[in-house]
Scaffold this motif. Structure first.
Motif, PDB file in Angstrom:
ATOM      1  N   ALA A   1       0.681  -1.184   0.305  1.00  0.00           N
ATOM      2  CA  ALA A   1      -0.056   0.015   0.014  1.00  0.00           C
ATOM      3  C   ALA A   1       0.685   1.347   0.410  1.00  0.00           C
ATOM      4  CB  ALA A   1      -1.139   0.326   0.963  1.00  0.00           C
ATOM      5  N   ALA A   2       1.998   1.469   1.177  1.00  0.00           N
ATOM      6  CA  ALA A   2       3.161   2.036   1.064  1.00  0.00           C
ATOM      7  C   ALA A   2       3.190   2.805  -0.790  1.00  0.00           C
ATOM      8  CB  ALA A   2       3.896   2.512   1.610  1.00  0.00           C
TER       9      ALA A   2
ATOM     10  N   ARG B   1       2.998   2.260  -3.362  1.00  0.00           N
ATOM     11  CA  ARG B   1       1.127   2.376  -4.191  1.00  0.00           C
ATOM     12  C   ARG B   1       0.527   3.732  -4.345  1.00  0.00           C
ATOM     13  NH1 ARG B   1       0.031  -2.858  -3.759  1.00  0.00           N
ATOM     14  NH2 ARG B   1      -1.365  -2.448  -2.493  1.00  0.00           N
ATOM     15  N   SER B   2       0.994   4.465  -2.908  1.00  0.00           N
ATOM     16  CA  SER B   2       0.472   5.803  -2.595  1.00  0.00           C
ATOM     17  C   SER B   2       1.267   6.896  -2.985  1.00  0.00           C
ATOM     18  CB  SER B   2       0.339   5.705  -1.033  1.00  0.00           C
ATOM     19  OG  SER B   2      -0.003   4.701  -0.090  1.00  0.00           O
TER      20      SER B   2
ATOM     21  N   PHE C   1       5.058   8.145  -1.345  1.00  0.00           N
ATOM     22  CA  PHE C   1       5.842   8.086  -1.186  1.00  0.00           C
ATOM     23  C   PHE C   1       7.212   7.337  -2.178  1.00  0.00           C
ATOM     24  CE2 PHE C   1       8.008   3.853  -1.293  1.00  0.00           C
ATOM     25  CZ  PHE C   1       8.288   3.471  -0.199  1.00  0.00           C
TER      26      PHE C   1
ATOM     27  N   TRP D   1       8.628  10.514   2.295  1.00  0.00           N
ATOM     28  CA  TRP D   1       7.520  11.015   1.431  1.00  0.00           C
ATOM     29  C   TRP D   1       7.810  12.503   1.019  1.00  0.00           C
ATOM     30  CZ3 TRP D   1       3.240   7.561   1.238  1.00  0.00           C
ATOM     31  CH2 TRP D   1       2.970   6.199   2.267  1.00  0.00           C
TER      32      TRP D   1
ATOM     33  N   ASP E   1       1.403  13.553   2.117  1.00  0.00           N
ATOM     34  CA  ASP E   1       1.438  12.037   1.759  1.00  0.00           C
ATOM     35  C   ASP E   1       1.307  10.907   2.442  1.00  0.00           C
ATOM     36  OD1 ASP E   1       0.669  12.983  -1.088  1.00  0.00           O
ATOM     37  OD2 ASP E   1       3.036  13.574  -0.967  1.00  0.00           O
ATOM     38  N   LEU E   2       2.000  11.160   3.216  1.00  0.00           N
ATOM     39  CA  LEU E   2       2.064  10.483   4.877  1.00  0.00           C
ATOM     40  C   LEU E   2       1.019  10.013   5.910  1.00  0.00           C
ATOM     41  CD1 LEU E   2       3.614   8.272   6.138  1.00  0.00           C
ATOM     42  CD2 LEU E   2       4.943   9.780   7.860  1.00  0.00           C
TER      43      LEU E   2
ATOM     44  N   TYR F   1      -2.107   7.871   3.586  1.00  0.00           N
ATOM     45  CA  TYR F   1      -1.562   6.346   3.719  1.00  0.00           C
ATOM     46  C   TYR F   1      -1.378   5.946   5.055  1.00  0.00           C
ATOM     47  CZ  TYR F   1       1.927   2.871   4.579  1.00  0.00           C
ATOM     48  OH  TYR F   1       2.198   1.004   5.106  1.00  0.00           O
TER      49      TYR F   1
ATOM     50  N   ARG G   1      -5.712   6.326   5.592  1.00  0.00           N
ATOM     51  CA  ARG G   1      -6.546   5.901   4.164  1.00  0.00           C
ATOM     52  C   ARG G   1      -6.420   4.673   3.502  1.00  0.00           C
ATOM     53  NH1 ARG G   1      -6.384  11.814   1.666  1.00  0.00           N
ATOM     54  NH2 ARG G   1      -7.952  12.525   3.336  1.00  0.00           N
ATOM     55  N   THR G   2      -5.276   3.425   4.171  1.00  0.00           N
ATOM     56  CA  THR G   2      -5.300   2.734   3.053  1.00  0.00           C
ATOM     57  C   THR G   2      -5.049   1.154   4.708  1.00  0.00           C
ATOM     58  OG1 THR G   2      -2.932   2.475   4.124  1.00  0.00           O
ATOM     59  CG2 THR G   2      -3.219   4.032   2.066  1.00  0.00           C
TER      60      THR G   2
ATOM     61  N   HIS H   1      -3.383   0.445   6.204  1.00  0.00           N
ATOM     62  CA  HIS H   1      -2.002   0.153   7.566  1.00  0.00           C
ATOM     63  C   HIS H   1      -3.086   0.936   8.803  1.00  0.00           C
ATOM     64  CE1 HIS H   1       0.200   2.521   9.973  1.00  0.00           C
ATOM     65  NE2 HIS H   1       1.160   2.013   9.061  1.00  0.00           N
TER      66      HIS H   1
END
Length: 150
Positions: free
Chosen positions: A42-43, A45-46, A49, A75, A80-81, A84, A87-88, A90
């Motif tokens: 997920a990271a 593709r974020s 990243f 990041w 952005d961090l 992630y 909203r993922t 994580h």
């Protein structure tokens, strides 16, 4: 320059550490170990990243002792961090952390700005975390609370 200013030509480094309740070969850690690849994917593709400290096992990096894991990543922006983290997958995995990790007794995550061509070492990240723990949040070692106030 404030910590959350996301200054041009700078990237955001972050380090977090966690102490597991069990050895990593303990069956109680199996779900966490399965989730590591999903979280890292997920990271990767974020948006925003940039990089993660390489780990030969492909799962996680060892910290100061065998039950400690660390994550060191870079990041483009604080936003952005944060996206992630919130909203993922994580977020789902983090909600279960009490099943696998001891509650932190001190700050366990730190952020700092770096030059775009710099990739921080584990030693650098641990030194920033120590600075945050010893001196509190400041422009060279901060947490989300500090960053969001700026």
């Amino acid at each position: 320059m404030g910590a959350a200013a996301e200054p041009g030509a700078r990237l955001l480094a972050q380090l977090n550490v966690a102490a597991s309740l069990y050895d990593f070969d303990d069956p109680r850690m199996a779900d966490f170990l399965k989730a590591v690849a999903l979280v890292n994917g997920a990271a990767d593709r974020s948006p925003g990243f940039v990089w993660r400290l390489p780990d030969p096992s492909g799962r996680m990096n060892s910290g100061p002792d065998p039950r400690t894991i660390v994550n060191l990543s870079v990041w483009e922006t604080l936003g952005d961090l944060r996206a992630y983290l919130e909203r993922t997958v994580h977020r789902v995995v983090r909600a279960r952390r009490a099943a696998w990790f001891a509650p932190p007794q001190a700050p366990h995550a730190v952020m700092w700005w770096i030059a775009p061509d710099h990739r921080p070492s584990l030693e650098e990240g641990l030194a920033r975390l120590a600075r945050l723990r010893e001196e509190g949040a400041g422009p060279d070692a901060f947490d989300f609370a500090y960053a969001l106030r700026r």
